[in-house]
Design a protein around this motif. Structure first.
Motif, PDB file in Angstrom:
ATOM      1  N   ALA A  98       0.829  -1.204   0.000  1.00 28.84           N
ATOM      2  CA  ALA A  98       0.000   0.000   0.000  1.00 28.84           C
ATOM      3  C   ALA A  98       0.861   1.250   0.000  1.00 28.84           C
ATOM      4  O   ALA A  98       0.583   2.217  -0.730  1.00 28.84           O
ATOM      5  CB  ALA A  98      -0.925  -0.007   1.208  1.00 28.84           C
ATOM      6  N   GLU A  99       1.920   1.255   0.828  1.00 27.90           N
ATOM      7  CA  GLU A  99       2.796   2.421   0.918  1.00 27.90           C
ATOM      8  C   GLU A  99       3.492   2.723  -0.402  1.00 27.90           C
ATOM      9  O   GLU A  99       3.782   3.884  -0.720  1.00 27.90           O
ATOM     10  CB  GLU A  99       3.849   2.192   2.007  1.00 27.90           C
ATOM     11  CG  GLU A  99       3.285   2.201   3.422  1.00 27.90           C
ATOM     12  CD  GLU A  99       4.325   1.785   4.451  1.00 27.90           C
ATOM     13  OE1 GLU A  99       5.479   1.527   4.040  1.00 27.90           O
ATOM     14  OE2 GLU A  99       3.981   1.706   5.637  1.00 27.90           O
ATOM     15  N   ASN A 100       3.746   1.697  -1.188  1.00 30.80           N
ATOM     16  CA  ASN A 100       4.476   1.866  -2.449  1.00 30.80           C
ATOM     17  C   ASN A 100       3.588   1.768  -3.685  1.00 30.80           C
ATOM     18  O   ASN A 100       4.083   1.690  -4.811  1.00 30.80           O
ATOM     19  CB  ASN A 100       5.593   0.824  -2.536  1.00 30.80           C
ATOM     20  CG  ASN A 100       6.687   1.060  -1.513  1.00 30.80           C
ATOM     21  OD1 ASN A 100       7.604   1.836  -1.752  1.00 30.80           O
ATOM     22  ND2 ASN A 100       6.587   0.392  -0.364  1.00 30.80           N
ATOM     23  N   ASN A 101       2.251   1.759  -3.440  1.00 30.78           N
ATOM     24  CA  ASN A 101       1.287   1.691  -4.552  1.00 30.78           C
ATOM     25  C   ASN A 101       1.591   0.531  -5.496  1.00 30.78           C
ATOM     26  O   ASN A 101       1.563   0.659  -6.727  1.00 30.78           O
ATOM     27  CB  ASN A 101       1.283   3.004  -5.351  1.00 30.78           C
ATOM     28  CG  ASN A 101       0.802   4.170  -4.515  1.00 30.78           C
ATOM     29  OD1 ASN A 101      -0.185   4.052  -3.790  1.00 30.78           O
ATOM     30  ND2 ASN A 101       1.498   5.289  -4.602  1.00 30.78           N
ATOM     31  N   TYR A 102       1.915  -0.601  -4.882  1.00 33.64           N
ATOM     32  CA  TYR A 102       2.276  -1.770  -5.689  1.00 33.64           C
ATOM     33  C   TYR A 102       1.030  -2.530  -6.112  1.00 33.64           C
ATOM     34  O   TYR A 102       0.164  -2.852  -5.294  1.00 33.64           O
ATOM     35  CB  TYR A 102       3.187  -2.706  -4.884  1.00 33.64           C
ATOM     36  CG  TYR A 102       3.504  -4.006  -5.604  1.00 33.64           C
ATOM     37  CD1 TYR A 102       4.458  -4.046  -6.623  1.00 33.64           C
ATOM     38  CD2 TYR A 102       2.840  -5.192  -5.263  1.00 33.64           C
ATOM     39  CE1 TYR A 102       4.740  -5.226  -7.281  1.00 33.64           C
ATOM     40  CE2 TYR A 102       3.121  -6.371  -5.924  1.00 33.64           C
ATOM     41  CZ  TYR A 102       4.076  -6.389  -6.931  1.00 33.64           C
ATOM     42  OH  TYR A 102       4.343  -7.557  -7.585  1.00 33.64           O
ATOM     43  N   THR A 103       0.921  -2.799  -7.423  1.00 36.80           N
ATOM     44  CA  THR A 103      -0.177  -3.603  -7.971  1.00 36.80           C
ATOM     45  C   THR A 103       0.401  -4.858  -8.595  1.00 36.80           C
ATOM     46  O   THR A 103       1.256  -4.775  -9.481  1.00 36.80           O
ATOM     47  CB  THR A 103      -0.962  -2.823  -9.043  1.00 36.80           C
ATOM     48  OG1 THR A 103      -1.474  -1.630  -8.452  1.00 36.80           O
ATOM     49  CG2 THR A 103      -2.114  -3.660  -9.580  1.00 36.80           C
ATOM     50  N   PRO A 104      -0.031  -6.036  -8.158  1.00 35.51           N
ATOM     51  CA  PRO A 104       0.501  -7.283  -8.730  1.00 35.51           C
ATOM     52  C   PRO A 104       0.213  -7.384 -10.221  1.00 35.51           C
ATOM     53  O   PRO A 104      -0.832  -6.927 -10.694  1.00 35.51           O
ATOM     54  CB  PRO A 104      -0.246  -8.376  -7.949  1.00 35.51           C
ATOM     55  CG  PRO A 104      -0.731  -7.710  -6.710  1.00 35.51           C
ATOM     56  CD  PRO A 104      -1.017  -6.295  -7.094  1.00 35.51           C
ATOM     57  N   ASN A 105       1.132  -7.940 -10.957  1.00 30.81           N
ATOM     58  CA  ASN A 105       0.943  -8.208 -12.381  1.00 30.81           C
ATOM     59  C   ASN A 105       0.099  -9.465 -12.529  1.00 30.81           C
ATOM     60  O   ASN A 105       0.531 -10.563 -12.214  1.00 30.81           O
ATOM     61  CB  ASN A 105       2.307  -8.410 -13.052  1.00 30.81           C
ATOM     62  CG  ASN A 105       2.178  -8.555 -14.553  1.00 30.81           C
ATOM     63  OD1 ASN A 105       1.283  -9.238 -15.043  1.00 30.81           O
ATOM     64  ND2 ASN A 105       3.074  -7.910 -15.284  1.00 30.81           N
ATOM     65  N   LEU A 106      -1.140  -9.287 -12.986  1.00 31.24           N
ATOM     66  CA  LEU A 106      -2.064 -10.424 -13.084  1.00 31.24           C
ATOM     67  C   LEU A 106      -1.528 -11.519 -13.986  1.00 31.24           C
ATOM     68  O   LEU A 106      -1.692 -12.709 -13.718  1.00 31.24           O
ATOM     69  CB  LEU A 106      -3.419  -9.950 -13.610  1.00 31.24           C
ATOM     70  CG  LEU A 106      -4.263  -9.115 -12.638  1.00 31.24           C
ATOM     71  CD1 LEU A 106      -5.526  -8.665 -13.339  1.00 31.24           C
ATOM     72  CD2 LEU A 106      -4.595  -9.914 -11.395  1.00 31.24           C
ATOM     73  N   PHE A 107      -0.880 -11.112 -15.086  1.00 35.38           N
ATOM     74  CA  PHE A 107      -0.435 -12.116 -16.045  1.00 35.38           C
ATOM     75  C   PHE A 107       0.750 -12.905 -15.498  1.00 35.38           C
ATOM     76  O   PHE A 107       0.852 -14.113 -15.690  1.00 35.38           O
ATOM     77  CB  PHE A 107      -0.080 -11.451 -17.372  1.00 35.38           C
ATOM     78  CG  PHE A 107      -1.257 -10.757 -17.985  1.00 35.38           C
ATOM     79  CD1 PHE A 107      -2.351 -11.480 -18.418  1.00 35.38           C
ATOM     80  CD2 PHE A 107      -1.289  -9.377 -18.105  1.00 35.38           C
ATOM     81  CE1 PHE A 107      -3.444 -10.849 -18.976  1.00 35.38           C
ATOM     82  CE2 PHE A 107      -2.382  -8.752 -18.647  1.00 35.38           C
ATOM     83  CZ  PHE A 107      -3.462  -9.489 -19.089  1.00 35.38           C
ATOM     84  N   ALA A 108       1.635 -12.221 -14.775  1.00 42.38           N
ATOM     85  CA  ALA A 108       2.749 -12.936 -14.154  1.00 42.38           C
ATOM     86  C   ALA A 108       2.222 -13.866 -13.076  1.00 42.38           C
ATOM     87  O   ALA A 108       2.683 -14.994 -12.910  1.00 42.38           O
ATOM     88  CB  ALA A 108       3.736 -11.936 -13.558  1.00 42.38           C
ATOM     89  N   ARG A 109       1.222 -13.399 -12.342  1.00 46.68           N
ATOM     90  CA  ARG A 109       0.628 -14.221 -11.304  1.00 46.68           C
ATOM     91  C   ARG A 109       0.020 -15.492 -11.884  1.00 46.68           C
ATOM     92  O   ARG A 109       0.078 -16.569 -11.321  1.00 46.68           O
ATOM     93  CB  ARG A 109      -0.460 -13.420 -10.575  1.00 46.68           C
ATOM     94  CG  ARG A 109      -1.011 -14.113  -9.351  1.00 46.68           C
ATOM     95  CD  ARG A 109      -2.032 -13.215  -8.682  1.00 46.68           C
ATOM     96  NE  ARG A 109      -3.354 -13.778  -8.771  1.00 46.68           N
ATOM     97  CZ  ARG A 109      -4.452 -13.132  -8.416  1.00 46.68           C
ATOM     98  NH1 ARG A 109      -4.378 -11.901  -7.986  1.00 46.68           N
ATOM     99  NH2 ARG A 109      -5.623 -13.710  -8.503  1.00 46.68           N
ATOM    100  N   GLY A 110      -0.554 -15.348 -13.079  1.00 54.24           N
ATOM    101  CA  GLY A 110      -1.200 -16.492 -13.710  1.00 54.24           C
ATOM    102  C   GLY A 110      -0.249 -17.613 -14.061  1.00 54.24           C
ATOM    103  O   GLY A 110      -0.646 -18.761 -14.190  1.00 54.24           O
ATOM    104  N   LEU A 111       1.040 -17.275 -14.252  1.00 61.19           N
ATOM    105  CA  LEU A 111       2.014 -18.309 -14.579  1.00 61.19           C
ATOM    106  C   LEU A 111       2.124 -19.323 -13.442  1.00 61.19           C
ATOM    107  O   LEU A 111       2.420 -20.491 -13.657  1.00 61.19           O
ATOM    108  CB  LEU A 111       3.379 -17.666 -14.839  1.00 61.19           C
ATOM    109  CG  LEU A 111       3.451 -16.734 -16.062  1.00 61.19           C
ATOM    110  CD1 LEU A 111       4.833 -16.111 -16.135  1.00 61.19           C
ATOM    111  CD2 LEU A 111       3.142 -17.493 -17.335  1.00 61.19           C
ATOM    112  N   ASN A 112       1.897 -18.853 -12.204  1.00 57.83           N
ATOM    113  CA  ASN A 112       1.992 -19.744 -11.051  1.00 57.83           C
ATOM    114  C   ASN A 112       0.651 -20.362 -10.680  1.00 57.83           C
ATOM    115  O   ASN A 112       0.566 -21.520 -10.292  1.00 57.83           O
ATOM    116  CB  ASN A 112       2.542 -18.973  -9.839  1.00 57.83           C
ATOM    117  CG  ASN A 112       3.968 -18.503 -10.081  1.00 57.83           C
ATOM    118  OD1 ASN A 112       4.767 -19.232 -10.655  1.00 57.83           O
ATOM    119  ND2 ASN A 112       4.284 -17.296  -9.648  1.00 57.83           N
ATOM    120  N   THR A 113      -0.418 -19.568 -10.785  1.00 54.72           N
ATOM    121  CA  THR A 113      -1.723 -20.049 -10.326  1.00 54.72           C
ATOM    122  C   THR A 113      -2.486 -20.802 -11.414  1.00 54.72           C
ATOM    123  O   THR A 113      -3.509 -21.400 -11.136  1.00 54.72           O
ATOM    124  CB  THR A 113      -2.588 -18.864  -9.875  1.00 54.72           C
ATOM    125  OG1 THR A 113      -2.850 -18.020 -11.003  1.00 54.72           O
ATOM    126  CG2 THR A 113      -1.880 -18.054  -8.801  1.00 54.72           C
TER     127      THR A 113
END
Length: 332
Positions: free
Chosen positions: A40-55
């Motif tokens: 939250a402090e760094n306004n970080y948003t996960p990369n959905l497509f990178a996340r999909g490689l694992n999930t």
């Protein structure tokens, strides 16, 4: 930032950050709070497509729409988006225009992004010169067509039996004494073809000879559908052409014909198609054939869920149309 930097700032392992991003329950509340706080402090948003490689799933689907400015296409996209969102899926919308090349490019793009499924709003039909592209995409990701049909492996279709609906409407009008029925259309999609063939089927079954003057086609990319239709029928009325019913492949076309009829002081049945907002924004209100697009969209999403869950899914599901009666035609 990347998850390594997030992990360093939070004082946890990269694996822990990954678990938090993917909502894995195997992480302590304290660690989860640290990671979320740093994100939250760094306004970080996960990369959905990178996340999909694992999930193996990014809970995101693609929708290919020819023209979002078309009221019927917009309604289909909206219905799909609502149904998908209710089931936890995000949507990537791609507007393809009428070019098959653009459609194929977007199919490749979405497949490469590893979306969970791709929905298409209608299709060109079997005349598309590159049908193999759809089949290739269907092998990589579920491809589901709404209100269109392609008989290809790996492609799933939900559609309305518009051909039968149009044919039955012609026969009903014939039984009520109509002998000079006009038909107007404005596209070359699979849906448009089915409506056209339904009209011709009905004319043939009623023993009537097709009248080329009363089978009208306009190009919506060159002409305004409403004003062009109004102009065409105004000219036909002025020329004394005998017309006792008009069937249109789209409501906006029927509204143009309706304006010409009212202006000419005539009165006979006018039937639109798609049961869009155009049908209730005119006077008199337009009777329209409802292709039940909301039902189609819900079925399409359920089909996707079945496929993703490894269940057997039917590759072609057909719904029946329903006549929405208003002032331009009522059954007695």
């Amino acid at each position: 930032m990347n998850i390594k930097e997030i992990a360093k700032l939070a004082g946890v392992s990269v694996a822990t950050v990954s678990r938090v991003i993917n909502n894995n329950p195997n992480v302590s509340s304290a660690s989860k709070e640290k990671v979320l706080s740093v994100m939250a402090e760094n306004n970080y948003t996960p990369n959905l497509f990178a996340r999909g490689l694992n999930t193996k799933s990014i809970n995101t689907v693609g929708i290919l729409c020819p023209d979002i400015g078309d009221v019927n296409h917009a309604r289909t996209v909206s219905s799909l988006e609502h149904s998908l969102r209710d089931r936890g899926y995000d949507v990537l919308l791609c507007c393809t225009g009428r070019q098959s090349k653009s459609t194929h490019e977007y199919l490749h793009l979405l497949s490469d992004k590893r979306v969970d499924a791709i929905f298409m709003v209608g299709c060109a039909g079997e005349e598309d010169p590159e049908l193999s592209e759809y089949q290739k995409s269907g092998k990589r990701v579920p491809l589901i067509i709404v209100n269109g049909y392609l008989d290809l492996p790996g492609v799933y279709c939900v559609l309305c039996d518009e051909r039968t609906a149009m044919c039955d409407m012609v026969k009903e009008l014939f039984e009520r004494g109509c002998r000079n029925m006009a038909f107007i259309e404005d596209s070359d999609t699979y849906s448009a073809y089915q409506k056209r063939q339904g009209f011709l089927d009905g004319i043939k079954l009623c023993g009537l000879a097709p009248n080329p003057k009363l089978h009208i086609r306009i190009d919506p990319f060159v002409q305004s559908e409403l004003f062009c239709t109004k102009s065409i029928f105004s000219q036909l009325f002025e020329a004394g052409e005998r017309i006792d019913a008009i069937l249109a492949a789209d409501d906006i076309l029927a509204v143009g014909a309706l304006q010409a009829m009212v202006q000419a002081g005539r009165s006979f049945p006018i039937i639109g198609f798609n049961n869009s907002e155009h049908a209730v924004c005119c006077t008199p209100a337009l009777t329209s054939m409802d292709n039940r697009i909301d039902v189609q969209c819900n079925i399409a999403v359920e089909t996707m869920l079945d496929i993703l869950q490894g269940k057997d899914a039917i590759d072609k599901l057909v719904v029946s149309a329903k006549l929405e009666e208003r002032e331009t035609y009522r059954r007695e």
